[in-house]
Every structure is written in C-alpha cells, then in structure tokens.
Design a protein around this motif. Sequence first.
Motif, PDB file in Angstrom:
ATOM      1  N   PHE A  56      -6.451   9.331  -3.352  1.00 19.04           N
ATOM      2  CA  PHE A  56      -7.361  10.468  -3.465  1.00 19.04           C
ATOM      3  C   PHE A  56      -6.679  11.771  -3.078  1.00 19.04           C
ATOM      4  N   LYS A  57      -5.788  11.722  -2.103  1.00 14.53           N
ATOM      5  CA  LYS A  57      -5.132  12.939  -1.638  1.00 14.53           C
ATOM      6  C   LYS A  57      -4.292  13.580  -2.743  1.00 14.53           C
ATOM      7  N   LYS A  58      -3.602  12.788  -3.499  1.00 14.64           N
ATOM      8  CA  LYS A  58      -2.707  13.313  -4.534  1.00 14.64           C
ATOM      9  C   LYS A  58      -3.271  13.135  -5.944  1.00 14.64           C
ATOM     10  N   ASP A  59      -4.559  12.826  -6.049  1.00 15.32           N
ATOM     11  CA  ASP A  59      -5.237  12.630  -7.340  1.00 15.32           C
ATOM     12  C   ASP A  59      -4.583  11.567  -8.218  1.00 15.32           C
ATOM     13  N   LYS A  60      -3.922  10.603  -7.608  1.00 18.85           N
ATOM     14  CA  LYS A  60      -3.266   9.544  -8.377  1.00 18.85           C
ATOM     15  C   LYS A  60      -4.275   8.722  -9.166  1.00 18.85           C
ATOM     16  N   LEU A  61      -5.413   8.439  -8.539  1.00 20.13           N
ATOM     17  CA  LEU A  61      -6.432   7.630  -9.195  1.00 20.13           C
ATOM     18  C   LEU A  61      -7.029   8.380 -10.392  1.00 20.13           C
ATOM     19  N   ALA A  62      -7.330   9.643 -10.214  1.00 19.91           N
ATOM     20  CA  ALA A  62      -7.896  10.461 -11.298  1.00 19.91           C
ATOM     21  C   ALA A  62      -6.924  10.557 -12.473  1.00 19.91           C
ATOM     22  N   LYS A  63      -5.645  10.720 -12.185  1.00 23.43           N
ATOM     23  CA  LYS A  63      -4.643  10.817 -13.250  1.00 23.43           C
ATOM     24  C   LYS A  63      -4.542   9.511 -14.021  1.00 23.43           C
ATOM     25  N   ARG A  64      -4.563   8.391 -13.309  1.00 22.69           N
ATOM     26  CA  ARG A  64      -4.443   7.084 -13.963  1.00 22.69           C
ATOM     27  C   ARG A  64      -5.673   6.786 -14.820  1.00 22.69           C
ATOM     28  N   LEU A  65      -6.850   7.154 -14.303  1.00 27.15           N
ATOM     29  CA  LEU A  65      -8.086   6.890 -15.040  1.00 27.15           C
ATOM     30  C   LEU A  65      -8.366   7.948 -16.107  1.00 27.15           C
ATOM     31  N   LYS A  66      -7.600   9.045 -16.071  1.00 24.47           N
ATOM     32  CA  LYS A  66      -7.795  10.171 -16.993  1.00 24.47           C
ATOM     33  C   LYS A  66      -9.245  10.647 -16.939  1.00 24.47           C
ATOM     34  N   ASN A  67      -9.731  10.797 -15.701  1.00 27.09           N
ATOM     35  CA  ASN A  67     -11.114  11.169 -15.474  1.00 27.09           C
ATOM     36  C   ASN A  67     -11.222  11.759 -14.069  1.00 27.09           C
ATOM     37  N   SER A  68     -12.162  12.663 -13.866  1.00 32.62           N
ATOM     38  CA  SER A  68     -12.342  13.197 -12.511  1.00 32.62           C
ATOM     39  C   SER A  68     -13.019  12.137 -11.646  1.00 32.62           C
ATOM     40  N   VAL A  69     -12.574  12.048 -10.394  1.00 32.26           N
ATOM     41  CA  VAL A  69     -13.069  11.032  -9.477  1.00 32.26           C
ATOM     42  C   VAL A  69     -13.777  11.731  -8.316  1.00 32.26           C
ATOM     43  N   GLN A  70     -15.002  11.328  -8.061  1.00 35.51           N
ATOM     44  CA  GLN A  70     -15.785  11.914  -6.975  1.00 35.51           C
ATOM     45  C   GLN A  70     -15.376  11.311  -5.632  1.00 35.51           C
ATOM     46  N   ASN A  71     -15.519  12.084  -4.561  1.00 38.51           N
ATOM     47  CA  ASN A  71     -15.174  11.607  -3.227  1.00 38.51           C
ATOM     48  C   ASN A  71     -16.081  10.479  -2.752  1.00 38.51           C
ATOM     49  N   GLU A  72     -17.269  10.338  -3.348  1.00 40.95           N
ATOM     50  CA  GLU A  72     -18.154   9.230  -2.969  1.00 40.95           C
ATOM     51  C   GLU A  72     -17.485   7.889  -3.262  1.00 40.95           C
ATOM     52  N   LEU A  73     -16.635   7.860  -4.294  1.00 38.96           N
ATOM     53  CA  LEU A  73     -15.928   6.624  -4.629  1.00 38.96           C
ATOM     54  C   LEU A  73     -14.986   6.230  -3.504  1.00 38.96           C
ATOM     55  N   LYS A  74     -14.396   7.207  -2.839  1.00 44.91           N
ATOM     56  CA  LYS A  74     -13.497   6.922  -1.718  1.00 44.91           C
ATOM     57  C   LYS A  74     -14.257   6.176  -0.626  1.00 44.91           C
ATOM     58  N   GLY A  75     -15.458   6.643  -0.297  1.00 49.07           N
ATOM     59  CA  GLY A  75     -16.286   5.958   0.690  1.00 49.07           C
ATOM     60  C   GLY A  75     -16.646   4.552   0.255  1.00 49.07           C
ATOM     61  N   GLN A  76     -16.945   4.396  -1.027  1.00 48.95           N
ATOM     62  CA  GLN A  76     -17.275   3.084  -1.566  1.00 48.95           C
ATOM     63  C   GLN A  76     -16.075   2.133  -1.468  1.00 48.95           C
ATOM     64  N   LEU A  77     -14.880   2.646  -1.758  1.00 49.15           N
ATOM     65  CA  LEU A  77     -13.677   1.819  -1.669  1.00 49.15           C
ATOM     66  C   LEU A  77     -13.371   1.436  -0.227  1.00 49.15           C
ATOM     67  N   LEU A  78     -13.555   2.366   0.702  1.00 49.36           N
ATOM     68  CA  LEU A  78     -13.332   2.048   2.112  1.00 49.36           C
ATOM     69  C   LEU A  78     -14.335   1.022   2.600  1.00 49.36           C
ATOM     70  N   ASP A  79     -15.580   1.090   2.115  1.00 53.93           N
ATOM     71  CA  ASP A  79     -16.587   0.057   2.441  1.00 53.93           C
ATOM     72  C   ASP A  79     -16.173  -1.281   1.887  1.00 53.93           C
ATOM     73  N   GLU A  80     -15.664  -1.277   0.657  1.00 58.13           N
ATOM     74  CA  GLU A  80     -15.187  -2.514   0.016  1.00 58.13           C
ATOM     75  C   GLU A  80     -14.064  -3.127   0.855  1.00 58.13           C
ATOM     76  N   LEU A  81     -13.195  -2.274   1.362  1.00 57.50           N
ATOM     77  CA  LEU A  81     -12.079  -2.728   2.201  1.00 57.50           C
ATOM     78  C   LEU A  81     -12.605  -3.389   3.478  1.00 57.50           C
ATOM     79  N   ARG A  82     -13.575  -2.764   4.111  1.00 57.58           N
ATOM     80  CA  ARG A  82     -14.129  -3.314   5.365  1.00 57.58           C
ATOM     81  C   ARG A  82     -14.885  -4.607   5.143  1.00 57.58           C
ATOM     82  N   ASN A  83     -15.460  -4.786   3.959  1.00 57.35           N
ATOM     83  CA  ASN A  83     -16.254  -5.973   3.666  1.00 57.35           C
ATOM     84  C   ASN A  83     -15.432  -7.132   3.115  1.00 57.35           C
ATOM     85  N   SER A  84     -14.154  -6.894   2.860  1.00 54.57           N
ATOM     86  CA  SER A  84     -13.331  -7.971   2.280  1.00 54.57           C
ATOM     87  C   SER A  84     -12.732  -8.860   3.336  1.00 54.57           C
TER      88      SER A  84
END
Length: 84
Positions: A56-84
């Motif tokens: 998220f810091k370097k927009d790597k995910l947005a560039k790979r997906l060729k789409n703008s990525v909202q910061n809410e997704l970052k929270g969702q991914l961190l939740d996914e990490l904690r739940n795994s």
Amino acid sequence: MTDRRCVSCWQIKDRNDLIKITVDSTNGNIVVNPKSDIFGRSAYLCYNETCIESAFKKDKLAKRLKNSVQNELKGQLLDELRNS
C-alpha cells in the motif's frame, strides 16, 4: 504450476501460502478472494504485515491490479492476516 509471486517482496510461493486479491470482472470491486471463486485480474501478497504495508505504501497492489485501491482493503487484509 500453483506457484505465485508476492507483489510486495517478489518471493515465489505456493498460492495457498499467499493472500489473493482480485478485481471482480463482473462489477469492478476489489475483493479478498481466498477460494479463487471470483474471476478477474488478481494479485498475491504474503501472509505478513510487512508485505501488506509495503504493497500500500508504494502502490504496488494498485499498479498490479491496474485499479485504484482503497485503504479499507488494507484493514481487511490485516484482519485476514490476524484470522489466519
């Protein structure tokens, strides 16, 4: 071949060891897609906070997906990490 590359650290791992993020081809929404049941452009991230933060810091995910990525997704991914 089931190996995929993390968009943050570029390590190649089995896709089951990575978080899959997909741009849904039907509506354009970006979703965490652990079951690979949604079709569209996808990217993978390691199950660690460093890779998620870096993507998220370097927009790597947005560039790979060729789409703008909202910061809410970052929270969702961190939740996914904690739940795994």
